[in-house]
Design a protein around this motif. Structure first.
Motif, PDB file in Angstrom:
ATOM      1  N   PRO A  27      34.653   4.719  72.548  1.00 33.75           N
ATOM      2  CA  PRO A  27      35.861   3.974  72.177  1.00 33.75           C
ATOM      3  C   PRO A  27      36.526   4.579  70.949  1.00 33.75           C
ATOM      4  O   PRO A  27      35.877   5.212  70.120  1.00 33.75           O
ATOM      5  CB  PRO A  27      35.314   2.576  71.876  1.00 33.75           C
ATOM      6  CG  PRO A  27      33.927   2.831  71.383  1.00 33.75           C
ATOM      7  CD  PRO A  27      33.436   4.043  72.142  1.00 33.75           C
ATOM      8  N   ASP A  28      37.822   4.336  70.811  1.00 29.47           N
ATOM      9  CA  ASP A  28      38.571   4.680  69.599  1.00 29.47           C
ATOM     10  C   ASP A  28      38.371   6.135  69.185  1.00 29.47           C
ATOM     11  O   ASP A  28      37.938   6.440  68.073  1.00 29.47           O
ATOM     12  CB  ASP A  28      38.169   3.758  68.437  1.00 29.47           C
ATOM     13  CG  ASP A  28      38.448   2.312  68.751  1.00 29.47           C
ATOM     14  OD1 ASP A  28      39.373   2.055  69.545  1.00 29.47           O
ATOM     15  OD2 ASP A  28      37.732   1.454  68.208  1.00 29.47           O
ATOM     16  N   ASP A  48      29.362   0.648  63.737  1.00 31.50           N
ATOM     17  CA  ASP A  48      28.922  -0.329  64.729  1.00 31.50           C
ATOM     18  C   ASP A  48      29.268  -1.753  64.316  1.00 31.50           C
ATOM     19  O   ASP A  48      29.494  -2.617  65.159  1.00 31.50           O
ATOM     20  CB  ASP A  48      27.407  -0.209  64.944  1.00 31.50           C
ATOM     21  CG  ASP A  48      27.034   1.102  65.612  1.00 31.50           C
ATOM     22  OD1 ASP A  48      27.927   1.687  66.252  1.00 31.50           O
ATOM     23  OD2 ASP A  48      25.873   1.526  65.489  1.00 31.50           O
ATOM     24  N   GLU A  51      32.334  -3.377  65.769  1.00 32.57           N
ATOM     25  CA  GLU A  51      32.382  -3.609  67.202  1.00 32.57           C
ATOM     26  C   GLU A  51      31.546  -4.801  67.639  1.00 32.57           C
ATOM     27  O   GLU A  51      31.635  -5.238  68.776  1.00 32.57           O
ATOM     28  CB  GLU A  51      31.896  -2.350  67.943  1.00 32.57           C
ATOM     29  CG  GLU A  51      32.674  -1.095  67.609  1.00 32.57           C
ATOM     30  CD  GLU A  51      34.112  -1.173  68.028  1.00 32.57           C
ATOM     31  OE1 GLU A  51      34.397  -1.884  69.010  1.00 32.57           O
ATOM     32  OE2 GLU A  51      34.968  -0.539  67.388  1.00 32.57           O
TER      33      GLU A  51
END
Length: 431
Positions: A27-28, A48, A51
């Protein structure tokens, strides 16, 4: 942590591209081209912590090696806490005998000797229990309200509604409150310290005020009787296998705990003494899980506290870390502060009930106050009864030549036994 990797322009494929890893797409992903060098910088995303939902079980995303390190560190702390209060546990467990709940069959100094205990300690506890229950839990409920500031009709009516609703919740909805509070007063009078854990139970869908005995809650050596001032609180929780399974399905714990028979979970010496006092024993067919719930400040890797510049401050944050005592595996890690609280103030779940505030984290009860006097009074009472028994016991000395049937068996009170005195007078053969 952000990961950067430099690539040459000729290494880049034409058109759009997807970057994937073993667990799926990243992601991202931000890609930055450097015109001067002809390279590219790939940013693999944020930490982390950004998220993961705030109230989730962090043990699901923390690496296993980190979980093993956490478990080892916390178990060492727990072993130190257990060792630091060993003398306190010995005193607590031995003092239960002074309550006189068991009928003792004594064989010394003779069979059937007096085994009664003086009721001084028990009377003190029961009197405190009855008087405190009447004052702290009256029939209309324990909640009282007070209007701060200027009293108005609206405020008084609101205070009455709050009082009535809270009393309804405690006396009617919270079924465990009254009987466990009564039991709490007994243990507080005996040992001086007992605890209540107030929390929201997802299974019951309501608030719960659960009794926690002192033998299942561990305070460090340098801890305080004020729960908010303790740097670490460890609560040993025994849970049935079915209740633990429900918690796993809800996402509260990992499915890594090991079940064991109710009698094989290494109960404390206090629990063993209580079982002996009440005459009960755990049944082997009831499987349960023994959890150690640590309320502790910890610098969790991947979820570190950071300043405004994004740099780690190395400040330990409050967490509730749950370890399975049997497998020594971490099954739960949860943040223990309100979401959005920049001060990260630790939530408080425990209320400490103390009879007499004394030295140390634990309070003083009637065991410490009159326990020695109770032991002395019990010994004196037994000696008086035994002396009266001896004074009425037809026993004494006999001449060596005189033969008595079953002379190896002591004479019991009121017993007359045949004797062969020969030609001598009976009076000269006995003394």
């Amino acid at each position: 942590m952000p990961v950067e990797k430099a690539l040459r322009a000729e290494d880049l494929p034409s058109g759009s591209m997807d970057i994937e890893v073993d667990d799926g797409p990243l992601p991202d992903v931000n890609i930055t081209f450097d015109i001067e060098t002809g390279g590219v910088v790939i940013d693999m995303g944020e930490d982390d912590a950004a998220e993961v939902p705030f109230d989730s079980n962090l043990a699901e995303v923390v690496e296993e090696s980190v979980l093993a390190s956490i478990s080892q560190e916390l178990m060492d702390m727990f072993d130190a806490d257990v060792a630091s209060r060993k003398e306190w546990e010995d005193q607590y467990s031995k003092g239960l005998k002074l309550l006189g709940f068991n009928i003792e069959e004594r064989t010394r100094p003779f069979k059937g000797a007096c085994g009664v205990s003086h009721p001084l300690l028990t009377e003190s506890i029961v009197q405190f229990q009855s008087q405190a229950l009447k004052e702290l839990l009256p029939a209309e409920g324990p909640v009282r309200t007070q209007v701060l500031g200027k009293e108005t009709r609206e405020k008084l009516m609101q205070a009455d509604r709050v009082r009535d609703y809270m009393n309804y919740q405690i006396t009617d909805v919270m079924e465990e409150y009254t009987p466990e509070f009564d039991q709490l007063l007994f243990y507080t009078g005996y040992g001086g310290s007992t605890f209540k854990k107030v929390y929201y139970d997802e299974n019951k869908g309501r608030m719960v005020s659960a009794l926690v005995l002192a033998d299942n809650l561990y305070i460090p050596y340098h801890g305080s009787s004020v729960m908010s001032e303790c740097e670490r609180i460890t609560h040993r929780v025994f849970m049935s296998a079915n209740a633990y399974r429900k918690a796993v399905v809800r996402g509260q714990y990992l499915d890594d705990a090991e079940t064991a028979d109710a009698g094989s979970n290494n109960p404390s010496i206090i629990q063993k003494a209580v079982d002996k006092l009440t005459g009960v024993a755990p049944t082997p067919e009831n499987d349960e899980v023994s959890l150690l719930e640590f309320q502790v400040d910890y610098d969790l890797p991947g979820f570190e506290d950071k300043d405004e510049d994004g740099e780690a401050t190395n400040i330990q944050l409050p967490y509730i870390i749950t370890v399975d005592e049997t497998s020594k595996s971490v099954v739960g890690i949860r943040r223990n502060w309100e979401e959005g609280d920049k001060k990260h103030a630790r939530k408080q779940y425990y209320v400490h009930y103390i009879l007499v505030q004394g030295p140390g984290a634990y309070g003083l009860g009637f065991l410490q106050l009159v326990g020695g006097l109770t032991k002395t009074a019990t010994s004196a009472l037994q000696q008086l009864v035994d002396a009266g028994t001896f004074s009425n016991l037809p026993a004494g000395f006999k001449a060596k030549g005189a033969r008595i049937m079953n002379d190896d068996v002591p004479l019991q009170p009121g017993e007359f036994r045949d004797m062969d005195a020969g030609g001598a007078e009976l009076q000269s053969s006995l003394l």
